[in-house]
Design a protein around this motif. Structure first.
Motif, PDB file in Angstrom:
ATOM      1  N   ASP A 200      59.202  38.097 -22.066  1.00 37.91           N
ATOM      2  CA  ASP A 200      60.614  37.964 -21.709  1.00 37.91           C
ATOM      3  C   ASP A 200      61.510  38.068 -22.935  1.00 37.91           C
ATOM      4  O   ASP A 200      62.662  38.510 -22.840  1.00 37.91           O
ATOM      5  N   GLN A 201      60.992  37.630 -24.073  1.00 45.15           N
ATOM      6  CA  GLN A 201      61.778  37.663 -25.301  1.00 45.15           C
ATOM      7  C   GLN A 201      60.837  37.672 -26.500  1.00 45.15           C
ATOM      8  O   GLN A 201      59.657  37.299 -26.379  1.00 45.15           O
ATOM      9  N   ALA A 202      61.345  38.108 -27.627  1.00 43.82           N
ATOM     10  CA  ALA A 202      60.548  38.111 -28.854  1.00 43.82           C
ATOM     11  C   ALA A 202      60.056  36.702 -29.148  1.00 43.82           C
ATOM     12  O   ALA A 202      60.795  35.726 -28.980  1.00 43.82           O
ATOM     13  N   THR A 203      58.797  36.606 -29.609  1.00 42.76           N
ATOM     14  CA  THR A 203      58.170  35.304 -29.814  1.00 42.76           C
ATOM     15  C   THR A 203      57.392  35.296 -31.119  1.00 42.76           C
ATOM     16  O   THR A 203      56.647  36.237 -31.417  1.00 42.76           O
ATOM     17  N   ASP A 212      58.044  42.920 -28.322  1.00 38.08           N
ATOM     18  CA  ASP A 212      58.182  43.692 -27.085  1.00 38.08           C
ATOM     19  C   ASP A 212      58.831  42.798 -26.042  1.00 38.08           C
ATOM     20  O   ASP A 212      58.177  41.953 -25.435  1.00 38.08           O
ATOM     21  N   SER A 213      60.123  42.981 -25.810  1.00 38.21           N
ATOM     22  CA  SER A 213      60.875  42.129 -24.880  1.00 38.21           C
ATOM     23  C   SER A 213      61.122  42.819 -23.542  1.00 38.21           C
ATOM     24  O   SER A 213      62.113  42.573 -22.869  1.00 38.21           O
ATOM     25  N   SER A 214      60.185  43.701 -23.149  1.00 35.92           N
ATOM     26  CA  SER A 214      60.139  44.267 -21.797  1.00 35.92           C
ATOM     27  C   SER A 214      61.251  45.259 -21.485  1.00 35.92           C
ATOM     28  O   SER A 214      61.731  45.328 -20.349  1.00 35.92           O
ATOM     29  N   GLY A 219      64.159  44.691 -19.304  1.00 36.20           N
ATOM     30  CA  GLY A 219      64.548  43.714 -20.310  1.00 36.20           C
ATOM     31  C   GLY A 219      65.282  44.362 -21.466  1.00 36.20           C
ATOM     32  O   GLY A 219      65.503  45.577 -21.486  1.00 36.20           O
ATOM     33  N   THR A 222      64.450  44.696 -28.458  1.00 33.95           N
ATOM     34  CA  THR A 222      64.665  43.771 -29.570  1.00 33.95           C
ATOM     35  C   THR A 222      64.599  44.482 -30.915  1.00 33.95           C
ATOM     36  O   THR A 222      63.689  45.269 -31.177  1.00 33.95           O
TER      37      THR A 222
END
Length: 244
Positions: A200-203, A212-214, A219, A222
């Motif tokens: 869902d978001q960069a981690t 990879d934020s989809s 999404g 990033t």
């Protein structure tokens, strides 16, 4: 040492242009116009303008932009299909092919004018693709490097095989790996900056950062700035630190 990185694009030229705008603004803020922009691969499949993404990146490289464009598994599948659609893809399940709806190859070919590729026999689709895809795009995709070691980071599409020196890594692992890498908490001697596994978001996981934020699934795309091992996501409001 400063680097910029952009996650999986998947045919979204509009998002790529915005990511470059964010980087340009950060450059203005810092006065640094020398740090490279590292694209982590997967330029094609699923999105609406795969051809536009490849052409934008190819022309930028040709013009001497300080960009690094790494190879993703989808880029490899596209190039392999053009070379020989019957050649197996080592990283892909045997019951799937690049034109399967889950992979998104038909969207890539549609951007080059080859319509309904997933619903027609392979032979005419392949012939049309060879006629439609410029040789410059084929050369660009096939010649992409698979990783970059810069400062305290290794940039790569999917990840690395832990415990294997970078010069001995297999390309299939670099563009496909999940199991054995995502679940490994050890420090690798460098921070691994990668994409491939949509989130869902960069981690930030401490030993690796997944950006990879989809974008492939609706999404955002990033862009991050990395200084030593400090990572920040670039937003319209400026930098947002990304902590482990």
């Amino acid at each position: 040492m400063r680097s910029y990185a952009i996650g999986d694009i998947h045919g979204h030229l509009d998002l790529l242009l915005h990511a470059h705008d964010l980087i340009a603004e950060d450059r203005r803020q810092t006065g640094d116009h020398d740090a490279p922009v590292i694209h982590l691969g997967d330029y094609v499949d699923r999105g609406p303008d795969c051809r536009g993404v490849v052409e934008y990146l190819r022309k930028g490289a040709e013009a001497g932009e300080n960009w690094v464009t790494l190879k993703g598994n989808h880029d490899r599948m596209f190039a392999r299909f053009l070379n020989d659609p019957s050649e197996p893809e080592e990283g892909l399940r045997s019951d799937l092919s690049w034109l399967h709806p889950r992979l998104g190859g038909a969207a890539t070919l549609a951007s080059y004018g080859v319509k309904n590729a997933a619903d027609r026999p392979i032979a005419p689709v392949h012939a049309e693709a060879l006629a439609a895809v410029p040789q410059s795009h084929r050369d660009f995709l096939q010649s992409r490097p698979t990783w970059l070691h810069r400062g305290e980071c290794v940039f790569v599409h999917a990840g690395i095989r832990p415990g294997i020196p970078m010069l001995q890594q297999r390309e299939t692992d670099l563009v496909w790996i999940r199991a054995g890498f995502l679940d490994d908490p050890r420090d690798h001697g460098f921070l691994v900056v990668h994409g491939h596994t949509a989130l869902d978001q960069a981690t930030h996981y401490g030993n690796r950062v997944n950006i990879d934020s989809s974008a492939a699934y609706g999404g955002p795309l990033t862009a991050v700035v990395i200084e030593c091992r400090d990572v920040a996501v670039l937003t319209d409001q400026g930098r947002r630190p990304l902590q482990p």
